[in-house]
Design a protein around this motif. Structure first.
Motif, PDB file in Angstrom:
ATOM      1  N   ASP A 110       0.855  -1.188   0.000  1.00 21.76           N
ATOM      2  CA  ASP A 110       0.000   0.000   0.000  1.00 21.76           C
ATOM      3  C   ASP A 110       0.881   1.225   0.000  1.00 21.76           C
ATOM      4  N   THR A 111       0.378   2.312  -0.551  1.00 18.91           N
ATOM      5  CA  THR A 111       1.130   3.563  -0.396  1.00 18.91           C
ATOM      6  C   THR A 111       0.192   4.588   0.240  1.00 18.91           C
ATOM      7  N   TYR A 112       0.766   5.491   0.998  1.00 21.07           N
ATOM      8  CA  TYR A 112      -0.021   6.539   1.663  1.00 21.07           C
ATOM      9  C   TYR A 112       0.394   7.871   1.071  1.00 21.07           C
ATOM     10  N   LYS A 113      -0.599   8.653   0.670  1.00 23.43           N
ATOM     11  CA  LYS A 113      -0.297   9.937   0.033  1.00 23.43           C
ATOM     12  C   LYS A 113       0.633  10.799   0.890  1.00 23.43           C
ATOM     13  N   ALA A 114       0.370  10.782   2.196  1.00 25.89           N
ATOM     14  CA  ALA A 114       1.173  11.627   3.098  1.00 25.89           C
ATOM     15  C   ALA A 114       2.643  11.214   3.100  1.00 25.89           C
ATOM     16  N   LEU A 115       2.924  10.010   2.619  1.00 29.00           N
ATOM     17  CA  LEU A 115       4.308   9.517   2.667  1.00 29.00           C
ATOM     18  C   LEU A 115       4.948   9.389   1.284  1.00 29.00           C
ATOM     19  N   HIS A 116       4.251   9.830   0.247  1.00 24.26           N
ATOM     20  CA  HIS A 116       4.803   9.693  -1.107  1.00 24.26           C
ATOM     21  C   HIS A 116       6.208  10.282  -1.228  1.00 24.26           C
ATOM     22  N   HIS A 117       6.435  11.386  -0.530  1.00 21.32           N
ATOM     23  CA  HIS A 117       7.730  12.058  -0.652  1.00 21.32           C
ATOM     24  C   HIS A 117       8.886  11.205  -0.114  1.00 21.32           C
ATOM     25  N   LEU A 118       8.566  10.193   0.700  1.00 20.32           N
ATOM     26  CA  LEU A 118       9.634   9.371   1.279  1.00 20.32           C
ATOM     27  C   LEU A 118      10.156   8.309   0.321  1.00 20.32           C
ATOM     28  N   SER A 119       9.353   8.014  -0.691  1.00 23.14           N
ATOM     29  CA  SER A 119       9.762   6.956  -1.603  1.00 23.14           C
ATOM     30  C   SER A 119      10.755   7.498  -2.614  1.00 23.14           C
ATOM     31  N   GLY A 244       9.571 -14.158  -4.673  1.00 19.20           N
ATOM     32  CA  GLY A 244       8.678 -13.393  -3.801  1.00 19.20           C
ATOM     33  C   GLY A 244       9.433 -12.681  -2.692  1.00 19.20           C
ATOM     34  N   ASP A 245      10.456 -13.341  -2.173  1.00 22.61           N
ATOM     35  CA  ASP A 245      11.280 -12.720  -1.133  1.00 22.61           C
ATOM     36  C   ASP A 245      11.920 -11.446  -1.691  1.00 22.61           C
ATOM     37  N   ILE A 246      12.473 -11.564  -2.879  1.00 22.75           N
ATOM     38  CA  ILE A 246      13.225 -10.440  -3.438  1.00 22.75           C
ATOM     39  C   ILE A 246      12.293  -9.305  -3.869  1.00 22.75           C
ATOM     40  N   ILE A 247      11.250  -9.641  -4.623  1.00 24.35           N
ATOM     41  CA  ILE A 247      10.417  -8.535  -5.122  1.00 24.35           C
ATOM     42  C   ILE A 247       9.596  -7.876  -4.016  1.00 24.35           C
ATOM     43  N   SER A 248       9.340  -8.598  -2.924  1.00 24.29           N
ATOM     44  CA  SER A 248       8.566  -7.928  -1.868  1.00 24.29           C
ATOM     45  C   SER A 248       9.415  -6.887  -1.142  1.00 24.29           C
ATOM     46  N   ASP A 249      10.701  -7.136  -0.979  1.00 20.82           N
ATOM     47  CA  ASP A 249      11.557  -6.085  -0.402  1.00 20.82           C
ATOM     48  C   ASP A 249      11.648  -4.908  -1.374  1.00 20.82           C
ATOM     49  N   GLU A 250      11.768  -5.220  -2.644  1.00 17.89           N
ATOM     50  CA  GLU A 250      11.839  -4.145  -3.633  1.00 17.89           C
ATOM     51  C   GLU A 250      10.551  -3.304  -3.598  1.00 17.89           C
ATOM     52  N   ALA A 251       9.416  -4.001  -3.591  1.00 14.30           N
ATOM     53  CA  ALA A 251       8.130  -3.290  -3.618  1.00 14.30           C
ATOM     54  C   ALA A 251       7.926  -2.444  -2.360  1.00 14.30           C
ATOM     55  N   SER A 252       8.562  -2.846  -1.273  1.00 13.28           N
ATOM     56  CA  SER A 252       8.344  -2.108  -0.022  1.00 13.28           C
ATOM     57  C   SER A 252       8.845  -0.664  -0.122  1.00 13.28           C
ATOM     58  N   VAL A 253       9.800  -0.410  -1.004  1.00 11.53           N
ATOM     59  CA  VAL A 253      10.310   0.970  -1.078  1.00 11.53           C
ATOM     60  C   VAL A 253       9.252   1.915  -1.648  1.00 11.53           C
ATOM     61  N   LEU A 254       8.242   1.349  -2.309  1.00 15.02           N
ATOM     62  CA  LEU A 254       7.183   2.203  -2.857  1.00 15.02           C
ATOM     63  C   LEU A 254       6.434   2.906  -1.731  1.00 15.02           C
ATOM     64  N   SER A 255       6.259   2.174  -0.614  1.00 17.13           N
ATOM     65  CA  SER A 255       5.466   2.731   0.489  1.00 17.13           C
ATOM     66  C   SER A 255       6.259   3.770   1.288  1.00 17.13           C
ATOM     67  N   GLY A 256       7.565   3.824   1.094  1.00 16.80           N
ATOM     68  CA  GLY A 256       8.358   4.823   1.805  1.00 16.80           C
ATOM     69  C   GLY A 256       9.176   4.246   2.929  1.00 16.80           C
ATOM     70  N   SER A 257       8.729   3.140   3.523  1.00 17.22           N
ATOM     71  CA  SER A 257       9.529   2.530   4.582  1.00 17.22           C
ATOM     72  C   SER A 257       9.169   1.057   4.724  1.00 17.22           C
ATOM     73  N   LEU A 258      10.202   0.259   4.805  1.00 19.45           N
ATOM     74  CA  LEU A 258      10.017  -1.182   5.028  1.00 19.45           C
ATOM     75  C   LEU A 258       9.265  -1.421   6.342  1.00 19.45           C
ATOM     76  N   GLY A 259       9.409  -0.465   7.249  1.00 19.59           N
ATOM     77  CA  GLY A 259       8.813  -0.603   8.574  1.00 19.59           C
ATOM     78  C   GLY A 259       7.293  -0.558   8.602  1.00 19.59           C
ATOM     79  N   LEU A 260       6.680  -0.224   7.463  1.00 17.30           N
ATOM     80  CA  LEU A 260       5.222  -0.076   7.433  1.00 17.30           C
ATOM     81  C   LEU A 260       4.492  -1.339   7.017  1.00 17.30           C
ATOM     82  N   LEU A 261       5.242  -2.297   6.464  1.00 18.25           N
ATOM     83  CA  LEU A 261       4.529  -3.353   5.740  1.00 18.25           C
ATOM     84  C   LEU A 261       4.298  -4.633   6.535  1.00 18.25           C
ATOM     85  N   PRO A 262       3.050  -5.085   6.519  1.00 17.15           N
ATOM     86  CA  PRO A 262       2.681  -6.299   7.242  1.00 17.15           C
ATOM     87  C   PRO A 262       2.675  -7.521   6.317  1.00 17.15           C
ATOM     88  N   SER A 263       2.507  -8.696   6.903  1.00 16.73           N
ATOM     89  CA  SER A 263       2.259  -9.874   6.079  1.00 16.73           C
ATOM     90  C   SER A 263       1.480 -10.915   6.863  1.00 16.73           C
TER      91      SER A 263
END
Ligand code: IPM
Ligand code: MG
Length: 370
Positions: A110-119, A244-263
């Motif tokens: 997911d991405t949050y508009k308020a955090l777009h600038h972090l990506s 899946g391991d590799i692309i999910s870390d890559e995709a996490s940068v879209l949200s701005g921080s790896l720290g935001l993503l659940p599974s």
């Protein structure tokens, strides 16, 4: 509803972030009239220190007798630079996935508009980014035969998939796509790998039963590029374990921080919920880690229990903190809040019933004007 939850805080920042999820689950339980019983157990480096085993039998028993597992993080630097270590913390997580038969790992991006600038990706490319990765979790190269030659000069990791292993996760991914935008992308390397060709064959067969779902196929090298060039094109992404391991870390940068993503990891026994980040040892014990990945994992657990309203309430409270700048250091290095303060803010927000909807109150037979 009464649920027994196995809590495996694990290593590094795992305990700190998991504590925030428990805070949040406790206020959800109180507001919505549920009871969650937590049963703590050790896993990873801490388990090796205490018992010599990264996944002690007592931990397995606790998980198997629970309705779900809340997992923190795993890993310790003392093992990272020691390739000859025979016991490693990660083995605990891998074995747990196998024991609980958690063959499907679901990672929403997911991405949050308020955090777009972090990506590092341009904000205009982040509009409408909302996709979910279905990663196969108990097969492939992670679990194939591993060998080292006698002289130590050669090593082998085998990658094997059976039709059955592909079918069961593919069915879940197609069903999920039906509930979303009816689009499924299989990521593979079918121009080179035999296992990838089997994935394509099986997915093509299953696709016939889901006529509303548009399926497309993408090589993993191209996918790595497309995730950055045009991430909004994806809806449900289906892929094997290591891709899946590799692309999910890559995709996490879209949200701005790896720290935001659940599974969520689901299979035939208790499901497991964990943030996708690692143990972040440099931050351990400092109360600076981002607890949102863990809290949103707890929200996925609530969804899994069928507690949709409750899960929605948690997500709304998380959005409220992000919108109001109640964020951790990874998101704002200057003005930031501690791990525990963010947990408190989210819990308080839920407690002050801002997230509580009319229907939840109605089902509890309570007044909606509290
Ligand atoms: C993950 C992690 C694990 C994995 C490690 C810790 C074994 O990177 O959950 O993505 O590779 O699956
Ligand atoms: Mg990973």
């Amino acid at each position: 509803m009464n649920k027994k939850i196995a809590v495996l805080p694990g290593d590094g920042i795992g305990p700190e972030v998991t504590n925030q999820s428990i805070k949040v689950l406790d206020v959800i339980a109180a507001r919505f009239g549920h009871s969650f019983d937590y049963h703590f157990a050790v896993v990873g480096a801490i388990a090796i220190d205490q018992t010599g085993n990264p996944l002690p039998d007592a931990t397995i028993d606790t998980c198997l007798s629970s309705d779900a597992v809340l997992f923190g993080a795993i890993g310790d630097p003392k093992y990272d630079n020691n390739p000859s270590a025979t016991v490693r913390p990660e083995q605990g997580l891998l074995k747990l996935r196998k024991v609980l038969e958690l063959y499907t790992n679901i990672r929403p991006i997911d991405t949050y508009k308020a955090l777009h600038h972090l990506s590092p990706v341009k904000a205009r490319l982040l509009e409408n980014v909302d996709f979910v990765i279905f990663r196969e979790l108990t097969g492939g190269i992670y679990f194939g035969k591993k060998e080292k030659s006698a002289d130590g000069d050669a090593a082998t990791d085998e990658c094997t998939y059976s039709k059955y292993e592909i079918e069961r996760i593919a069915q879940l991914a197609f069903q999920y796509a039906q509930k979303r935008k009816n689009k499924l992308t299989l990521i593979d390397k079918a121009n080179v790998l035999e296992t990838s060709r089997l994935w394509r064959t099986v997915v093509q067969e299953i696709a016939i039963s889901y006529p509303t779902v548009t399926v497309n196929y993408m090589y993993v090298d191209n996918a790595a590029m497309q995730i950055i060039l045009n991430p909004a094109q994806f809806d449900v992404v289906l892929t094997e374990n290591m891709f899946g391991d590799i692309i999910s870390d890559e995709a996490s940068v879209l949200s701005g921080s790896l720290g935001l993503l659940p599974s969520a990891s689901v299979g035939n026994k208790a499901a497991l919920f964990e943030p996708i980040h690692g143990s972040y040892p440099q931050a351990a014990g400092k109360d600076i880690a981002n607890p949102i990945g863990s809290i949103l994992s707890a929200a996925m657990m609530l969804d899994h229990f069928g507690l949709t309203e409750e899960a929605h309430t948690v997500r709304k409270a998380v959005e409220w903190t992000l919108l109001n700048g109640f964020v951790s250091k990874d998101i704002d290095p200057v003005n930031n809040y501690s791990t525990s303060a963010i947990g408190d803010l989210i819990a308080d927000h839920i407690e002050r019933n801002i997230g509580l909807s009319v229907s939840a109150n109605a089902s509890l037979n309570k007044s909606t004007i509290i």
